[in-house]
Design a protein around this motif. Sequence first.
Motif, PDB file in Angstrom:
ATOM      1  N   ARG A   1      -7.738  31.523   4.142  1.00  0.00           N
ATOM      2  CA  ARG A   1      -8.791  30.729   4.787  1.00  0.00           C
ATOM      3  C   ARG A   1     -10.043  31.592   4.895  1.00  0.00           C
ATOM      4  O   ARG A   1      -9.958  32.795   5.091  1.00  0.00           O
ATOM      5  N   THR A   2     -11.195  30.960   4.779  1.00  0.00           N
ATOM      6  CA  THR A   2     -12.420  31.753   4.866  1.00  0.00           C
ATOM      7  C   THR A   2     -13.297  31.266   6.012  1.00  0.00           C
ATOM      8  O   THR A   2     -13.207  30.125   6.438  1.00  0.00           O
ATOM      9  N   ASP A   3     -14.127  32.159   6.452  1.00  0.00           N
ATOM     10  CA  ASP A   3     -15.081  31.843   7.489  1.00  0.00           C
ATOM     11  C   ASP A   3     -16.345  31.318   6.799  1.00  0.00           C
ATOM     12  O   ASP A   3     -16.966  32.037   6.020  1.00  0.00           O
ATOM     13  N   PRO A   4     -16.723  30.041   7.047  1.00  0.00           N
ATOM     14  CA  PRO A   4     -17.858  29.455   6.328  1.00  0.00           C
ATOM     15  C   PRO A   4     -19.183  30.191   6.576  1.00  0.00           C
ATOM     16  O   PRO A   4     -20.112  30.077   5.775  1.00  0.00           O
ATOM     17  N   ASP A   5     -19.247  30.944   7.677  1.00  0.00           N
ATOM     18  CA  ASP A   5     -20.479  31.677   7.979  1.00  0.00           C
ATOM     19  C   ASP A   5     -20.577  32.999   7.234  1.00  0.00           C
ATOM     20  O   ASP A   5     -21.617  33.653   7.255  1.00  0.00           O
ATOM     21  N   ARG A   6     -19.491  33.392   6.628  1.00  0.00           N
ATOM     22  CA  ARG A   6     -19.515  34.687   5.936  1.00  0.00           C
ATOM     23  C   ARG A   6     -19.451  34.491   4.425  1.00  0.00           C
ATOM     24  O   ARG A   6     -19.086  33.418   3.945  1.00  0.00           O
ATOM     25  N   GLN A   7     -19.819  35.553   3.736  1.00  0.00           N
ATOM     26  CA  GLN A   7     -19.794  35.481   2.282  1.00  0.00           C
ATOM     27  C   GLN A   7     -18.369  35.276   1.778  1.00  0.00           C
ATOM     28  O   GLN A   7     -17.420  35.812   2.371  1.00  0.00           O
ATOM     29  N   LYS A   8     -18.241  34.507   0.694  1.00  0.00           N
ATOM     30  CA  LYS A   8     -16.895  34.251   0.162  1.00  0.00           C
ATOM     31  C   LYS A   8     -16.278  35.541  -0.358  1.00  0.00           C
ATOM     32  O   LYS A   8     -16.908  36.246  -1.140  1.00  0.00           O
ATOM     33  N   PRO A   9     -15.051  35.851   0.047  1.00  0.00           N
ATOM     34  CA  PRO A   9     -14.432  37.109  -0.404  1.00  0.00           C
ATOM     35  C   PRO A   9     -14.029  37.072  -1.881  1.00  0.00           C
ATOM     36  O   PRO A   9     -13.597  36.036  -2.392  1.00  0.00           O
ATOM     37  N   ASN A  10     -14.201  38.198  -2.543  1.00  0.00           N
ATOM     38  CA  ASN A  10     -13.761  38.331  -3.933  1.00  0.00           C
ATOM     39  C   ASN A  10     -12.320  38.827  -3.955  1.00  0.00           C
ATOM     40  O   ASN A  10     -11.966  39.744  -3.212  1.00  0.00           O
ATOM     41  N   ILE A  11     -11.548  38.221  -4.818  1.00  0.00           N
ATOM     42  CA  ILE A  11     -10.114  38.534  -4.856  1.00  0.00           C
ATOM     43  C   ILE A  11      -9.713  39.105  -6.209  1.00  0.00           C
ATOM     44  O   ILE A  11     -10.203  38.658  -7.245  1.00  0.00           O
ATOM     45  N   LEU A  12      -8.827  40.083  -6.158  1.00  0.00           N
ATOM     46  CA  LEU A  12      -8.243  40.629  -7.381  1.00  0.00           C
ATOM     47  C   LEU A  12      -6.768  40.251  -7.420  1.00  0.00           C
ATOM     48  O   LEU A  12      -5.993  40.634  -6.545  1.00  0.00           O
ATOM     49  N   LEU A  13      -6.397  39.442  -8.416  1.00  0.00           N
ATOM     50  CA  LEU A  13      -4.991  39.085  -8.600  1.00  0.00           C
ATOM     51  C   LEU A  13      -4.326  40.146  -9.464  1.00  0.00           C
ATOM     52  O   LEU A  13      -4.950  40.674 -10.383  1.00  0.00           O
ATOM     53  N   VAL A  14      -3.079  40.450  -9.158  1.00  0.00           N
ATOM     54  CA  VAL A  14      -2.362  41.471  -9.933  1.00  0.00           C
ATOM     55  C   VAL A  14      -1.030  40.900 -10.416  1.00  0.00           C
ATOM     56  O   VAL A  14      -0.315  40.239  -9.664  1.00  0.00           O
ATOM     57  N   ASP A  15      -0.731  41.130 -11.682  1.00  0.00           N
ATOM     58  CA  ASP A  15       0.555  40.729 -12.241  1.00  0.00           C
ATOM     59  C   ASP A  15       0.992  41.774 -13.258  1.00  0.00           C
ATOM     60  O   ASP A  15       0.197  42.629 -13.635  1.00  0.00           O
ATOM     61  N   ASP A  16       2.260  41.682 -13.681  1.00  0.00           N
ATOM     62  CA  ASP A  16       2.724  42.652 -14.675  1.00  0.00           C
ATOM     63  C   ASP A  16       2.190  42.317 -16.061  1.00  0.00           C
ATOM     64  O   ASP A  16       1.790  43.186 -16.813  1.00  0.00           O
ATOM     65  N   ILE A  17       2.177  41.026 -16.401  1.00  0.00           N
ATOM     66  CA  ILE A  17       1.756  40.641 -17.759  1.00  0.00           C
ATOM     67  C   ILE A  17       0.876  39.389 -17.768  1.00  0.00           C
ATOM     68  O   ILE A  17       1.062  38.506 -16.934  1.00  0.00           O
ATOM     69  N   TYR A  18      -0.056  39.362 -18.691  1.00  0.00           N
ATOM     70  CA  TYR A  18      -0.871  38.174 -18.948  1.00  0.00           C
ATOM     71  C   TYR A  18      -0.430  37.643 -20.294  1.00  0.00           C
ATOM     72  O   TYR A  18      -0.473  38.359 -21.292  1.00  0.00           O
ATOM     73  N   THR A  19       0.031  36.393 -20.332  1.00  0.00           N
ATOM     74  CA  THR A  19       0.394  35.821 -21.636  1.00  0.00           C
ATOM     75  C   THR A  19      -0.652  34.781 -22.031  1.00  0.00           C
ATOM     76  O   THR A  19      -1.578  35.100 -22.760  1.00  0.00           O
ATOM     77  N   THR A  20      -0.521  33.540 -21.553  1.00  0.00           N
ATOM     78  CA  THR A  20      -1.570  32.559 -21.865  1.00  0.00           C
ATOM     79  C   THR A  20      -2.610  32.503 -20.754  1.00  0.00           C
ATOM     80  O   THR A  20      -3.639  31.874 -20.901  1.00  0.00           O
ATOM     81  N   GLY A  21      -2.331  33.124 -19.646  1.00  0.00           N
ATOM     82  CA  GLY A  21      -3.255  33.094 -18.523  1.00  0.00           C
ATOM     83  C   GLY A  21      -3.051  31.889 -17.611  1.00  0.00           C
ATOM     84  O   GLY A  21      -3.739  31.750 -16.603  1.00  0.00           O
ATOM     85  N   SER A  22      -2.088  31.016 -17.943  1.00  0.00           N
ATOM     86  CA  SER A  22      -1.899  29.788 -17.148  1.00  0.00           C
ATOM     87  C   SER A  22      -1.526  30.091 -15.700  1.00  0.00           C
ATOM     88  O   SER A  22      -2.003  29.415 -14.784  1.00  0.00           O
ATOM     89  N   THR A  23      -0.677  31.080 -15.498  1.00  0.00           N
ATOM     90  CA  THR A  23      -0.240  31.413 -14.135  1.00  0.00           C
ATOM     91  C   THR A  23      -1.411  31.943 -13.318  1.00  0.00           C
ATOM     92  O   THR A  23      -1.650  31.502 -12.186  1.00  0.00           O
ATOM     93  N   ILE A  24      -2.145  32.876 -13.901  1.00  0.00           N
ATOM     94  CA  ILE A  24      -3.279  33.466 -13.186  1.00  0.00           C
ATOM     95  C   ILE A  24      -4.364  32.413 -12.952  1.00  0.00           C
ATOM     96  O   ILE A  24      -4.995  32.380 -11.900  1.00  0.00           O
ATOM     97  N   ASP A  25      -4.542  31.531 -13.933  1.00  0.00           N
ATOM     98  CA  ASP A  25      -5.513  30.448 -13.775  1.00  0.00           C
ATOM     99  C   ASP A  25      -5.179  29.535 -12.599  1.00  0.00           C
ATOM    100  O   ASP A  25      -6.043  29.166 -11.824  1.00  0.00           O
ATOM    101  N   GLU A  26      -3.903  29.167 -12.497  1.00  0.00           N
ATOM    102  CA  GLU A  26      -3.500  28.260 -11.425  1.00  0.00           C
ATOM    103  C   GLU A  26      -3.650  28.949 -10.062  1.00  0.00           C
ATOM    104  O   GLU A  26      -4.071  28.330  -9.089  1.00  0.00           O
ATOM    105  N   ALA A  27      -3.339  30.250 -10.021  1.00  0.00           N
ATOM    106  CA  ALA A  27      -3.519  31.006  -8.773  1.00  0.00           C
ATOM    107  C   ALA A  27      -5.007  31.070  -8.422  1.00  0.00           C
ATOM    108  O   ALA A  27      -5.390  30.867  -7.265  1.00  0.00           O
ATOM    109  N   ALA A  28      -5.850  31.312  -9.413  1.00  0.00           N
ATOM    110  CA  ALA A  28      -7.291  31.399  -9.180  1.00  0.00           C
ATOM    111  C   ALA A  28      -7.851  30.048  -8.726  1.00  0.00           C
ATOM    112  O   ALA A  28      -8.671  29.971  -7.809  1.00  0.00           O
ATOM    113  N   ARG A  29      -7.360  28.972  -9.352  1.00  0.00           N
ATOM    114  CA  ARG A  29      -7.814  27.622  -8.982  1.00  0.00           C
ATOM    115  C   ARG A  29      -7.467  27.334  -7.522  1.00  0.00           C
ATOM    116  O   ARG A  29      -8.295  26.855  -6.751  1.00  0.00           O
ATOM    117  N   THR A  30      -6.227  27.678  -7.134  1.00  0.00           N
ATOM    118  CA  THR A  30      -5.756  27.443  -5.767  1.00  0.00           C
ATOM    119  C   THR A  30      -6.601  28.234  -4.760  1.00  0.00           C
ATOM    120  O   THR A  30      -7.015  27.701  -3.727  1.00  0.00           O
TER     121      THR A  30
END
Length: 250
Positions: free
Chosen positions: A201-230
């Motif tokens: 959850r974010t505080d609307p008064d503050r700047q949106k936080p930047n997130i770094l997702l970490v995984d062992d492998i990137y194949t098609t990127g679908s998993t990371i994409d869905e996590a990023a979308r969420t």
Amino acid sequence: MKLRRFTRVLFHFIGILLYPGICPFCGEVSTDPFSQQDGICPSCRQTIRTIGDPYCLKCGKPLEDAGDEYCPDCEKTHHFFDQGRALYVHEGPVKDAVYQLKYGGRRVYGEIFGEELALQFGSWIAARHIDLIIPIPLHRKRYRERGYNQASVIAHALADKCRIVCRDDLLVRPSKTRRLKTMGRDKRKDALRGAFRTEFRTDPDRQKPNILLVDDIYTTGSTIDEAARTLKAAGAGKVYFLTFTIGRGQ
Ligand SMILES: [Zn+2]
Ligand SMILES: [Zn+2]
């Protein structure tokens, strides 16, 4: 020292005792497990090359042609993540090492991978003003089978080195996704839709936080994409990723 951190340090040292300074790529045992040589051995560092120029500016996949900016996949696919990098191509001894981390109980490899990511991408991370590191979660059943989430082991080792907060509880995977390995891109996408829940959850008064997702492998990127979308739907700013390996194909 907080209990979780204490437990992590404890596991780290148990790991050293069980697997004293084993190089994850060739199995060579370091004569001095506590030295800086712990992890990838000098000879593997020379022979197994990390991904360098040219690489896709979106997903980090190595490119054949130095004149290209993006890989064929990123040319034609919309990705929800902003950008990401991977350290190695998923092949040969690197692929075997990831397999050992996931299915062979070699938890300590995850720590080596995370520290390696910090070493190689420290300035890349600093330039992106990351507020929070989140590992790609495992479904609870897989977690029980394995005893740990390999992405989380990598993420925490990376976060410790970079001194960035790492949270396992903000992104969860409540439903079991069918095995994605044999599916094509579109099927993967459908199977993953809604796979993650976020407590982010974010505080609307503050700047949106930047997130770094970490995984062992990137194949098609679908998993990371869905996590990023969420996460973006829940108010994240930029969402980046780092993975230890990346598939060469699409
Ligand atoms: Zn080696
Ligand atoms: Zn790409």
